[in-house]
Design an enzyme around this catalytic site. Structure first.
Site, short mmCIF file in Angstrom:
data_model
loop_
_atom_site.label_atom_id
_atom_site.label_comp_id
_atom_site.label_asym_id
_atom_site.label_seq_id
_atom_site.Cartn_x
_atom_site.Cartn_y
_atom_site.Cartn_z
N GLY A 92 -14.92 -33.65 -40.10
CA GLY A 92 -14.38 -32.30 -40.01
C GLY A 92 -13.48 -32.10 -38.82
O GLY A 92 -13.27 -32.99 -37.99
N GLY A 94 -12.83 -31.41 -35.56
CA GLY A 94 -13.57 -31.34 -34.31
C GLY A 94 -12.78 -30.75 -33.16
O GLY A 94 -13.35 -30.34 -32.15
N ARG A 95 -11.44 -30.70 -33.32
CA ARG A 95 -10.61 -30.09 -32.28
C ARG A 95 -9.40 -29.42 -32.93
O ARG A 95 -8.30 -29.40 -32.37
CB ARG A 95 -10.15 -31.14 -31.26
CG ARG A 95 -9.39 -32.33 -31.84
CD ARG A 95 -8.79 -33.15 -30.74
NE ARG A 95 -8.04 -34.29 -31.25
CZ ARG A 95 -7.17 -34.99 -30.54
NH1 ARG A 95 -6.94 -34.67 -29.29
NH2 ARG A 95 -6.52 -36.01 -31.07
N ASP A 127 -14.81 -32.62 -26.50
CA ASP A 127 -14.52 -31.34 -25.85
C ASP A 127 -13.60 -30.45 -26.70
O ASP A 127 -13.40 -29.27 -26.38
CB ASP A 127 -13.93 -31.54 -24.46
CG ASP A 127 -12.62 -32.33 -24.46
OD1 ASP A 127 -11.97 -32.47 -25.52
OD2 ASP A 127 -12.23 -32.82 -23.38
N GLY A 128 -13.02 -31.00 -27.77
CA GLY A 128 -12.18 -30.20 -28.65
C GLY A 128 -10.76 -29.99 -28.16
O GLY A 128 -9.98 -29.30 -28.83
N ARG A 178 0.83 -27.59 -36.16
CA ARG A 178 1.28 -28.55 -37.16
C ARG A 178 1.45 -27.85 -38.50
O ARG A 178 0.68 -26.96 -38.85
CB ARG A 178 0.27 -29.69 -37.27
CG ARG A 178 0.63 -30.75 -38.28
CD ARG A 178 -0.22 -31.98 -38.10
NE ARG A 178 -1.62 -31.77 -38.42
CZ ARG A 178 -2.59 -32.63 -38.13
NH1 ARG A 178 -2.31 -33.74 -37.49
NH2 ARG A 178 -3.84 -32.36 -38.45
N ARG A 185 -7.60 -34.17 -47.75
CA ARG A 185 -7.66 -35.60 -47.44
C ARG A 185 -8.58 -36.29 -48.43
O ARG A 185 -9.39 -35.63 -49.11
CB ARG A 185 -8.20 -35.80 -46.02
CG ARG A 185 -7.54 -34.94 -44.95
CD ARG A 185 -8.45 -34.79 -43.73
NE ARG A 185 -7.92 -33.87 -42.74
CZ ARG A 185 -7.29 -34.23 -41.63
NH1 ARG A 185 -7.12 -35.50 -41.36
NH2 ARG A 185 -6.83 -33.33 -40.78
N ASP A 254 -10.16 -40.21 -43.79
CA ASP A 254 -9.92 -38.82 -43.43
C ASP A 254 -8.50 -38.61 -42.91
O ASP A 254 -8.09 -37.47 -42.65
CB ASP A 254 -10.93 -38.34 -42.38
CG ASP A 254 -10.96 -39.22 -41.14
OD1 ASP A 254 -11.31 -40.40 -41.28
OD2 ASP A 254 -10.63 -38.74 -40.05
N ASP A 264 -1.75 -37.17 -38.91
CA ASP A 264 -2.53 -37.61 -37.74
C ASP A 264 -1.88 -38.78 -37.00
O ASP A 264 -2.28 -39.94 -37.13
CB ASP A 264 -3.97 -37.94 -38.14
CG ASP A 264 -4.79 -36.67 -38.34
OD1 ASP A 264 -4.41 -35.64 -37.77
OD2 ASP A 264 -5.79 -36.70 -39.08
#
Length: 488
Positions: A92, A94-95, A127-128, A178, A185, A254, A264
């Site tokens: 998922g 995460g940041r 920490d995101g 973005r 995905r 992913d 990504d």
């Protein structure tokens, strides 16, 4: 003087509304001292966003997720994935956060998504946050890919946060905004399949069909047609990567989109010396995602997509597997066709050339390039000059001159089309040493090298005087042990 009219920004909630099980409402972290570093004005205009407004406090608030329009519901998206071959059932965002969907000037839906916006329940101890350097890298490389004509997510802006980010060293933080056709995905489907909820899996597949592959809905078997469309799209995409020397670096499931867009840009880079074994990513110690492995990995990832779709393909698993295998087998055909067609264009080969003649010419060229470690971008661009009678730019890059001369004699006898070659062989790609130079300066607050590099890469096929250094391979001092990092 008339007061400035503040534009109304409407963000759709289609993904969150149709697939709430895969969308966790969440808010971006506050940004201590936001500062807009780079803004993609052309992309903003295409999305119906006023670039001047995006530079305002409210606009920067949108770009960081800290001031979203009324009614908008940012969400962290759920997905699973195979990372370096190992399955993780819960990854998922995460940041990252999906702010919502915009409609571009062509009437197409586009995700507006953030990267580096803070911790979410999917952060898994991270920490995101994101650092300026990696976010500028994604901006540079994704926009270069767009200019090269390769399907890609795009970068709207990078905003410095004024927050320190702790990695191996302390780095200045940033948020990337973005834009993508969607963020669906292969891992999204893996997550849905793992819930053991056939209705959710079906809704997800129907959502993907409507958004990306509507022709599949008109077939006798829409979900099989969806799989076949994604197979074809990914085969074409990876072939285009290979033709320009792009190394993604982290081809986990992913990080493979259903749309067929590159996504990504973490430890990505472009090869200099041609070598299929090239690996740049510091975490790819086994070379799983090496340059030459990318087609094989893409096929492997698509097999995982097929596994996720099996309940939609047939009631009986054996029948579903047989259908999936038959469709997946076409990947190699699609890829080979796309790659061969691309190589024929790069070499300016005439239409109607005998297949065995073309195949032998291309195979021998690949061997020549690998044996001589020629610079990929410079060599193909130099072949355009050779087609015009100027042998030096390509020949001078080869150590084994006899081998080159023998190959070139066969090739030139076919009267290659130099103009066609120049339209597909870029003069400028994001050379790794130039990217690092721009990122280092940008991290230190000097954005001028970044701006120059972006201007050069915006027109990669047009040779311009004064830009010679942007077309040259890395100097020897740059070293052969160049590594890239994912930024987390």
């Amino acid at each position: 003087m008339n007061a400035r009219v503040v534009p109304t920004v409407e963000l759709g909630r289609r993904y969150a509304g149709e697939l709430p099980e895969l969308a966790l409402p969440w808010q971006a972290a506050e940004v201590p001292v936001p500062r807009l570093l780079v803004l993609n004005e052309a992309l903003a205009a295409d999305l119906g966003l006023d670039p001047d407004w995006l530079r305002s406090d409210d606009g920067v608030g949108l770009l960081t997720g800290t001031r979203v329009p009324e009614g908008a519901t940012p969400v962290a998206q759920a997905y699973a994935g195979h990372q370096f071959g190992g399955y993780s059932p819960r990854l998922g965002d995460g940041r990252a956060l999906l702010l919502g969907e915009l409609t571009d000037n062509a009437g197409r839906p586009r995700d507006l998504h953030l990267k580096g916006s803070g911790r979410t329940p999917f952060s898994r101890g991270g920490d995101g946050y994101a650092a300026v350097g990696p976010m500028l890298r994604e901006y540079v490389v994704s926009e270069a890919m767009h200019a090269l004509g390769i399907p890609t997510t795009r970068s709207l802006a990078v905003v410095a946060t004024g927050r320190d980010v702790h990695r191996e060293v302390v780095l200045p933080g940033a948020v990337l905004s973005r834009v993508a056709s969607s963020h669906l995905r292969v891992g999204t489907f893996q997550y849905a399949r793992a819930t053991d909820d056939p209705a959710l899996l079906r809704r997800l597949a129907d959502h993907a069909i409507a958004r990306h592959h509507p022709a599949a809905a008109e077939t006798d078997h829409p979900h099989l047609a969806l799989f076949e469309a994604v197979v074809a799209a990914q085969a074409s995409l990876v072939a285009q990567w290979m033709l320009v020397g792009f190394v993604h670096g982290v081809m986990n499931t992913d990080n493979m989109t259903i749309s067929g867009e590159t996504i990504d840009y973490g430890p990505c880079a472009f090869i200099d010396a041609f070598d299929p074994a090239t690996v740049f990513s510091s975490i790819d110690t086994a070379g799983r995602y090496a340059f030459g492995n990318q087609p094989v990995v893409a096929e492997w990832n698509l097999a995982r997509f097929a596994e996720a779709l099996l309940p939609l393909l047939a009631d009986e698993q054996d029948e579903a597997v047989a259908l999936a295998v038959a469709s997946l087998e076409r990947f190699r055909e699609h890829y080979s066709e796309a790659w061969r067609g691309g190589m024929h264009a790069k070499l300016g080969l005439p239409a109607g050339l005998a297949a065995d003649t073309a195949s032998a010419l291309v195979t021998d060229l690949v061997t020549l390039m690998q044996d001589n470690h020629v610079d990929h971008t410079s060599f193909f661009r130099g072949l355009g000059a050779a087609a015009r009678g100027e042998s030096g730019p390509a020949r001078d890059l080869v150590l084994d001159l006899a081998a080159y001369d023998a190959w070139a004699e066969r090739w030139l006898a076919l009267s290659p089309d130099a103009d066609r070659m120049d339209r597909v062989n870029p003069a400028y790609v994001p050379r790794n040493h130039l990217v690092e130079e721009a990122l280092a300066a940008g991290t230190d607050g000097d954005l001028e090298p970044l701006g120059v590099l972006l201007d050069v890469l915006a027109a990669p096929y047009d040779v311009r005087p004064g830009l010679e250094r942007f077309a040259e391979p890395a100097p020897d001092s740059f070293g052969r042990g160049y590594q890239t990092f994912c930024g987390t």
